[in-house]
Design a protein around this motif. Sequence first.
Motif, PDB file in Angstrom:
ATOM      1  N   MET A   1      -5.734 -11.823 -20.443  1.00 34.85           N
ATOM      2  CA  MET A   1      -6.782 -10.918 -20.900  1.00 34.85           C
ATOM      3  C   MET A   1      -7.108 -11.212 -22.360  1.00 34.85           C
ATOM      4  SD  MET A   1      -5.914  -7.173 -19.239  1.00 34.85           S
ATOM      5  CE  MET A   1      -4.237  -7.055 -19.904  1.00 34.85           C
TER       6      MET A   1
ATOM      7  N   LYS B   1      -9.933  -2.807 -19.944  1.00 38.49           N
ATOM      8  CA  LYS B   1     -10.603  -4.097 -19.773  1.00 38.49           C
ATOM      9  C   LYS B   1      -9.931  -5.235 -20.536  1.00 38.49           C
ATOM     10  CE  LYS B   1     -14.552  -2.465 -21.263  1.00 38.49           C
ATOM     11  NZ  LYS B   1     -14.215  -1.023 -21.418  1.00 38.49           N
ATOM     12  N   ASN B   2      -8.944  -4.914 -21.365  1.00 36.46           N
ATOM     13  CA  ASN B   2      -8.205  -5.958 -22.077  1.00 36.46           C
ATOM     14  C   ASN B   2      -6.842  -5.409 -22.500  1.00 36.46           C
ATOM     15  OD1 ASN B   2      -8.465  -4.750 -24.864  1.00 36.46           O
ATOM     16  ND2 ASN B   2     -10.643  -5.103 -24.435  1.00 36.46           N
TER      17      ASN B   2
ATOM     18  N   ASP C   1      -7.466  -5.174 -16.336  1.00 36.07           N
ATOM     19  CA  ASP C   1      -7.935  -6.508 -15.968  1.00 36.07           C
ATOM     20  C   ASP C   1      -9.300  -6.703 -16.611  1.00 36.07           C
ATOM     21  OD1 ASP C   1      -9.316  -8.648 -14.203  1.00 36.07           O
ATOM     22  OD2 ASP C   1      -7.240  -8.708 -13.526  1.00 36.07           O
ATOM     23  N   ASP C   2      -9.581  -7.906 -17.089  1.00 34.38           N
ATOM     24  CA  ASP C   2     -10.849  -8.130 -17.784  1.00 34.38           C
ATOM     25  C   ASP C   2     -11.996  -8.480 -16.846  1.00 34.38           C
ATOM     26  OD1 ASP C   2      -9.424 -10.547 -17.351  1.00 34.38           O
ATOM     27  OD2 ASP C   2     -10.689 -11.592 -18.788  1.00 34.38           O
ATOM     28  N   HIS C   3     -11.758  -8.480 -15.546  1.00 32.87           N
ATOM     29  CA  HIS C   3     -12.820  -8.710 -14.563  1.00 32.87           C
ATOM     30  C   HIS C   3     -13.163  -7.382 -13.889  1.00 32.87           C
ATOM     31  CE1 HIS C   3     -11.054 -12.762 -15.035  1.00 32.87           C
ATOM     32  NE2 HIS C   3     -12.310 -13.159 -14.876  1.00 32.87           N
TER      33      HIS C   3
END
Length: 213
Positions: free
Chosen positions: A58, A35-36, A9-11
């Motif tokens: 993402m 993260k992506n 997840d990118d958060h």
Amino acid sequence: MEIRLLIADDHPIFLKGLKEVIEMDADLKVIVSAKNGQEALLSFQLHSVDVVVLDIDMPRMTGLEAAEKMLQIQPDLPIIILTMHKEKAPFLKALEIGVLGYVLKENAVSDIVHAIYKARDGDLYLSPEISAYLLKKTSALQRQSKNDLKALLTPSETHIMKMISEYKSSKEIADELFISEKTVSNHRMNIAKKLNLTGKNSLLRFALDQSWV
């Protein structure tokens, strides 16, 4: 038996919270976080995992794009998509790819562990809110004319297709109709052959596309 997971997840805050929720179950272990989508794909190629959990939106590579590439490498890989969207199109795309879980992010805390176990066992899992929304959208289309292909099926096959459109598993269908899972599997194979359907989740995709009634 420990279940090894890759999550992406990118958060960062959501990713950290997701890991904590998952690892509250003693049998679940997040061995890598990404993260992506591109990082998730690379991590998948470098680590041995049992289940993958991907955010749908993402950078560099979406969750669906990463899922498709992972499944090209390992077709039986259980993948769960996290989404904020209830729209039908991305859900149908996820089914077409072969994704086994589709979880609404706002319900991830309550749904994700159950989704992981269902996907690990090869069963489809949808957040209840998504199921209810899609069934409502399907019901709104029920007055449209039926596809001629539906006339090819027997009453029993038609009934089973309706149950498939309600996201019922083969076991749930077997239990409700008082028949064996093997019989349900035979029905599913016959239906797919009659409708010229191939690929993962093809019956469910067809049932939703055609607003099965």
